[in-house]
Design a protein around this motif. Structure first.
Motif, short mmCIF file in Angstrom:
data_model
loop_
_atom_site.label_atom_id
_atom_site.label_comp_id
_atom_site.label_asym_id
_atom_site.label_seq_id
_atom_site.Cartn_x
_atom_site.Cartn_y
_atom_site.Cartn_z
N PRO A 180 22.30 60.29 -19.89
CA PRO A 180 22.86 61.54 -20.22
C PRO A 180 22.28 62.87 -19.47
O PRO A 180 21.20 62.43 -18.84
CB PRO A 180 22.36 61.55 -21.77
CG PRO A 180 21.31 60.82 -22.22
CD PRO A 180 21.12 59.83 -20.64
N GLN A 181 22.64 63.84 -19.60
CA GLN A 181 22.00 65.02 -19.27
C GLN A 181 21.16 65.91 -20.26
O GLN A 181 21.47 65.96 -21.35
CB GLN A 181 23.21 66.20 -19.15
CG GLN A 181 24.24 65.73 -18.00
CD GLN A 181 23.45 65.63 -16.62
OE1 GLN A 181 22.76 66.49 -16.09
NE2 GLN A 181 23.80 64.59 -15.82
N PHE A 182 19.98 65.86 -20.14
CA PHE A 182 18.92 66.06 -20.93
C PHE A 182 18.77 67.93 -20.97
O PHE A 182 18.64 68.37 -19.80
CB PHE A 182 17.62 65.69 -20.67
CG PHE A 182 17.43 64.28 -20.81
CD1 PHE A 182 17.74 63.40 -21.98
CD2 PHE A 182 17.15 63.41 -19.41
CE1 PHE A 182 17.62 62.14 -22.10
CE2 PHE A 182 17.51 61.92 -19.63
CZ PHE A 182 17.53 61.51 -20.88
N GLU A 183 18.78 68.31 -22.08
CA GLU A 183 18.94 69.95 -22.42
C GLU A 183 17.28 70.23 -22.90
O GLU A 183 17.02 70.07 -23.93
CB GLU A 183 19.90 70.17 -23.40
CG GLU A 183 20.06 71.58 -23.55
CD GLU A 183 20.89 71.99 -22.46
OE1 GLU A 183 20.63 73.33 -22.13
OE2 GLU A 183 21.86 71.77 -22.08
N ALA A 184 16.81 70.93 -21.89
CA ALA A 184 15.44 71.40 -22.25
C ALA A 184 15.35 72.67 -23.13
O ALA A 184 16.55 73.26 -23.23
CB ALA A 184 14.63 71.94 -20.74
N PRO A 185 14.59 73.00 -23.99
CA PRO A 185 14.51 74.01 -24.95
C PRO A 185 14.73 75.38 -24.59
O PRO A 185 15.10 76.33 -25.35
CB PRO A 185 13.52 73.62 -25.88
CG PRO A 185 12.41 73.13 -25.29
CD PRO A 185 13.26 72.09 -23.96
N SER A 201 14.48 67.40 -27.92
CA SER A 201 14.27 67.00 -29.21
C SER A 201 14.69 65.72 -29.74
O SER A 201 14.21 65.02 -30.55
CB SER A 201 14.25 68.20 -30.12
OG SER A 201 15.53 68.63 -30.23
N ASP A 202 15.96 65.47 -29.18
CA ASP A 202 16.65 64.29 -29.57
C ASP A 202 16.33 62.87 -28.63
O ASP A 202 17.00 62.03 -29.15
CB ASP A 202 18.03 64.30 -30.01
CG ASP A 202 18.45 65.65 -31.09
OD1 ASP A 202 17.60 65.81 -31.81
OD2 ASP A 202 19.30 66.23 -30.92
#
Length: 410
Positions: free
Chosen positions: A196-201, A8-9
């Motif tokens: 960066p490491q992307f964080e899924a919701p 989301s960011d």
């Protein structure tokens, strides 16, 4: 250590550091190493190790074992993030590709093929999972089409360089393998540190799951693996064995194929978005029945090189519509099921891929045309299954055999 950034960011990052940009970079990097390996494979194994149809069948059976074991991704992601695993797998693919010509004997070729296949299949498993997690459903078909086009561009560049420089520079297998594999590994290492490491919701389940309601997706994956294996193993081998193509000539055919795919792949994504997964897959499988029957005609009816080459290009176009299978699953899946189901689906896809090459290689020695007739039957089976996909699949309405749930009252 790379910082975590929620999806989301991600829009706050520079465009080149966003999740979709990373997907495009990986889509570009993987085909460099893999396409170098594939472009030279048939000529390399014939010239270096005197392969026949049975040997090439064995090689591809070995190559598909890591795909059959792709369910092991579920164990690895318990300790490693999917994004890190995907990029590490790309490094493995690149390094092993670079070493291919160092071991020009049957045993060495088989070992390196197995290791590079671990990199390829684990990358593909994770990549499919990340695509379905990171891409919004309304834009997934179009974006997947563009990702296919990016891969085709990378493959085009590889084949174009091989075609125009192979003879003038007197290139060797070792030189081309080292450069192609090295580029793939270098790009993957860059991506490890630049993004960066992307964080899924939605956290992904880290266990193997088999859900009854996904049965049609599993069945289509199984048939896809069987059908694809015949194309991967025998279509290019046919052109080398029957028509005597050399490296630069076979690469020229690949180039024509890729020029078509660069234009067509984004259109395929648009077709899936507009007409839906069922119509797209029915069109694909109907076309593949005709193509595989026509391959048989090269042997049974004596059709020539022009027809065989045209069929090879058309074949590749139809396979591009397989992106509809991804978006079908995205629409019916629970968000947390994507990673484990991607791993399970790859294993299912490769059950036939592991078992078929050796017996088909033996059948090839007796009747090459019969191999393609068998593939036509597989495509027809896929066609029957695709007719069961709903026009608008959703959780709870995965097949036309299930009555759709009533819409909630306004």
């Amino acid at each position: 250590m790379a910082r975590l950034v929620p999806l989301s960011d991600a829009h706050t990052l520079p465009f080149w550091r966003r999740p979709t940009s990373l997907l495009f970079l990986m889509a570009f990097a993987m085909p460099i190493g893999f396409s170098v390996w594939l472009a030279l494979l048939n000529n390399f194994v014939v010239e270096a190790a005197d392969f026949d149809g049975a040997d090439i069948g064995l090689l591809h059976a070995i190559r598909e074992i890591p795909g059959f074991l792709a369910v092991g991704v579920i164990l690895v992601i318990m300790f490693m993030r999917e994004q890190v695993l995907g990029l590490s797998s790309l490094v493995l693919l690149g390094v092993t590709t670079a070493m291919t010509a160092q071991f020009p004997q049957l045993q060495g070729i088989l070992i390196l093929t197995f290791l590079s296949s671990v990199g390829f299949h684990y990358y593909e498993t994770v990549n499919q999972s990340l695509q379905l997690q990171w891409l919004p459903k309304d834009r997934a078909p179009q974006t997947l089409g563009w990702l296919m086009a990016a891969g085709s561009v990378a493959t085009f560049l590889v084949y174009f360089v091989i075609m125009i420089l192979w003879e003038p520079l007197g290139l060797t297998y070792n030189t081309v393998y080292m450069v192609g594999g090295g580029l793939t590994a270098a790009i993957a290492l860059f991506a490890m540190f630049a993004y960066p490491q992307f964080e899924a919701p939605h956290p992904q389940l880290k266990k193997m799951i088999l859900r009854r309601r996904y049965w049609l997706y599993y069945a289509l994956q199984f048939m896809s693996g069987a059908r694809r294996q015949i194309f991967m193993v025998f279509a290019g081998f046919m052109i080398v064995e029957k028509f005597g193509f050399e490296v630069h000539e076979l690469t020229a055919l690949y180039l024509i194929n890729l020029m078509v795919n660069i234009i067509v792949a984004p259109l395929l994504g648009k077709i899936v978005a507009v007409y839906g997964e069922r119509k797209a897959l029915v069109f694909e499988y109907s076309g593949l029945v005709i193509v595989f029957l026509s391959y048989g005609g090269v042997y049974f009816l004596g059709w020539g090189l022009f027809i065989a080459s045209a069929l090879y290009v058309i074949d590749h176009i139809f396979f591009g519509l397989a992106l509809a299978l991804k978006t079908y699953f995205q629409k019916i899946a629970d968000p947390g099921d994507i990673a484990p189901t991607a791993a399970v689906a790859f294993t299912i896809n490769h059950i036939a891929a592991v078992g078929l090459p050796v017996p088909l290689g033996l059948l090839w020695l007796a009747s090459p045309g019969s191999v393609f007739l068998l593939a036509a039957g597989m495509a027809a089976t896929s066609l029957m299954l695709a007719l069961l996909i709903p026009r608008h699949p959703v959780p709870g309405y995965e097949t036309r055999l299930v009555r759709p749930a009533p819409a909630p009252a306004e």
